[in-house]
Enzyme design. Structure first.
Site, PDB file in Angstrom:
ATOM      1  N   ASP A 244       0.818  -1.202   0.000  1.00 51.54           N
ATOM      2  CA  ASP A 244       0.000   0.000   0.000  1.00 51.54           C
ATOM      3  C   ASP A 244       0.855   1.255   0.000  1.00 51.54           C
ATOM      4  O   ASP A 244       1.507   1.561   0.985  1.00 51.54           O
ATOM      5  CB  ASP A 244      -0.886  -0.014   1.248  1.00 51.54           C
ATOM      6  CG  ASP A 244      -1.841   1.157   1.247  1.00 51.54           C
ATOM      7  OD1 ASP A 244      -2.712   1.195   0.364  1.00 51.54           O
ATOM      8  OD2 ASP A 244      -1.684   2.049   2.101  1.00 51.54           O
ATOM      9  N   CYS A 301      -7.760  13.061   2.951  1.00 54.39           N
ATOM     10  CA  CYS A 301      -6.729  13.149   1.922  1.00 54.39           C
ATOM     11  C   CYS A 301      -6.673  14.552   1.325  1.00 54.39           C
ATOM     12  O   CYS A 301      -7.717  15.134   1.018  1.00 54.39           O
ATOM     13  CB  CYS A 301      -7.084  12.141   0.834  1.00 54.39           C
ATOM     14  SG  CYS A 301      -5.968  12.210  -0.537  1.00 54.39           S
ATOM     15  N   ALA A 385      -0.468  10.089   5.627  1.00 55.39           N
ATOM     16  CA  ALA A 385       0.536  11.026   5.111  1.00 55.39           C
ATOM     17  C   ALA A 385       0.338  12.405   5.730  1.00 55.39           C
ATOM     18  O   ALA A 385       0.771  13.413   5.182  1.00 55.39           O
ATOM     19  CB  ALA A 385       0.442  11.098   3.589  1.00 55.39           C
TER      20      ALA A 385
END
Ligand code: IMP
Length: 476
Positions: A244, A301, A385
């Site tokens: 991933d 995101c 992230a």
């Protein structure tokens, strides 16, 4: 340059079709996660550090789906999470935790707590069963005392191959909750617990491996230790690995897929994330057993904001599904699912299952504690992230950024957020599955593949979208 239209869930609706279904129970949500793994419901919990560790994975498997343990743990910790899932549901635990009789009671309590079990078998130096200690033996025992002094010595045991029925009978007859399995010489060969027997009856839809244990997946990355990590995860019993990374249509990812498949040819392997047919083709050629689709669609995101890159999720699924269909490879839609309607649209568009992050982030089973703000309860849900996750990760790896580090060196592609505390994931999955069953019925379909055949999407305008929400009323 020609510019195509890209659509997502809120741009479309499924056109209702004639249905002969009179009850939701006439629908079957069974699906394929990957070439060789079947699920009873098409839901997968995301490999994120605020979503899936063992307790989420156990709940997902019990409901008929699967959880993917995230990779932001040491190899031993991640393999340990996989093992906890496997042990949680097998009727016979093959290698039960044991303790020597000369250990202290305090040591036994600490070991049991570390392994998340309520009792331990006591094994002599020759590996033979010497006794058993359970919560009752330890409750008021002196912590400095020896295990040998508090353990139950006269243990009821069964032989390898004992049936669930016979184990149940023995446990009832002797009013015990743990039944060790020993061979003719007294060597420990396994353990049956009453909890595991009741679980098997309580969760009829559970997704299980060939030994009756819950299915579980685990994520790996593309750098450094991924082969060592894969080996440990497979050794712990992971049924499927997920390579991933944010940009899965990349040489980094393709090389990793080839290496893992070469080192572990029997490993069931999912890879992502991608958003195009070309990405799906390349991953399939590299040997994957399913692709994970979604670039920029996740609720936390900001990839599209930061990089300008991505494909609206419905179009991404449709494009990739066209490539996957030709090869018989299942597709997982990952990111942007906020409702059972979104999940139904993703499946109708060609996904075989749906990965969920934000929808499961605030549940009892997700890692993290419940916070209270202005009288309301929340949990943290963050992108892998995000700045917080990246810094936390570096600190864990022993490379914490110095206090004067320039945070501009990190370019985050995710945010850290708070989501309302939602209670048990089991209830959320029930609601999702119920909505999806009704969705199938509106498409005149008994199964997900039938829905994919029948599906007809219609684009809607902003007015159509507004009309689709509750409107002109104050919702109570
Ligand atoms: P959600 O279900 O809409 O919350 O999306 C969850 C998905 O977002 C995950 O399964 C990942 O594919 C993706 N994701 C997780 N962390 C990040 C991030 O930091 N940036 C971008 N995407 C992320």
């Amino acid at each position: 340059m020609e510019i195509r239209d890209g659509l997502t869930f809120d741009d479309v609706l499924l056109v209702p079709k004639y249905s002969d279904i009179s009850s939701r129970s006439q629908t079957d949500l069974g699906t394929r996660l990957s070439r060789n793994i079947r699920l009873n419901i098409p839901f997968v919990s995301a490999n994120m550090d605020t979503v899936t560790e063992s307790s989420m994975a156990v709940a997902m498997a019990r409901a008929g789906g699967i959880g993917i343990i995230h990779r932001f743990l040491t190899i031993a910790e991640q393999a340990g999470e996989v093992l906890k899932v496997k042990r949680s549901g097998s009727v016979v635990i093959e290698s039960p935790y044991t303790i020597p009789p000369d250990r202290t009671v305090g040591g036994a309590l600490a070991y049991a707590a570390e392994k998340g079990v309520s009792g331990l078998l006591v094994a002599g130096p020759d590996g033979r069963l010497a006794g058993i200690i359970t919560e009752r033996d330890l409750l008021f025992a002196d912590h400095a005392g020896r295990v040998a002094d508090v353990m139950t010595r006269d243990v009821v045991t069964a032989r390898p191959g004992v049936s669930a029925e016979e184990a149940k009978r023995l446990m009832h007859e002797h009013r015990i909750e743990k039944l060790p399995i020993t061979d003719g010489t007294g060597q420990i060969r396994g353990l049956v617990t009453s909890k595991d027997i009741t679980n098997a009856a309580d969760y009829p839809d559970a997704s299980k491996d060939g030994k009756g244990r819950p299915l579980v997946g685990a994520a790996v990355g593309v750098r450094g230790d991924f082969l060592e990590r894969s080996e440990a995860l497979l050794g712990a019993g992971a049924d499927v690995l997920v390579v991933d990374i944010a940009h899965g249509h990349s040489e980094n990812e393709l090389g990793t897929v080839r290496s893992i498949k070469k080192a572990f040819p029997d490993c069931e392997l999912i890879a992502g994330n991608i958003a195009t047919a070309a990405g799906a083709e390349d991953l399939i050629r590299a040997g994957v057993d399913a692709v994970k689709v979604g670039v920029g669609s996740g609720s936390i995101c900001i990839t599209r904001v930061v990089t300008g890159s991505g494909v609206p999720q419905l179009t991404a699924v449709m494009d990739c599904a066209a490539a996957c269909r030709d090869h018989g490879v299942p597709l997982i839609s990952d990111g942007g699912t906020r409702t059972s309607g979104d999940a139904t649209k993703a499946l109708a568009a060609g996904a075989s299952s749906v990965m969920l992050g934000g929808m499961l982030g605030g549940t009892d089973e997700s890692p993290g504690t419940v916070l209270t703000k202005n009288g309301k309860r929340f949990k943290v849900y963050r992108g892998m992230a995000s700045l917080a996750a990246s810094i936390g990760r570096k600190a864990k790896e022993g490379a914490a950024p110095p206090p004067d580090a320039d945070l501009n060196d990190y370019v985050a592609e995710g945010v850290e957020a708070m989501v309302p505390h939602k209670g048990s994931v089991t209830d959320i999955i029930k609601q999702l599955a119920g909505g999806l069953r009704s969705g199938l019925s509106y498409c005149g379909a008994h199964t997900i593949p039938q829905m994919q055949e029948n599906a007809e999407f219609i684009k809607m305008s902003r007015a159509g979208f507004a009309e689709s929400q509750p409107h002109d009323v104050s919702v109570v």
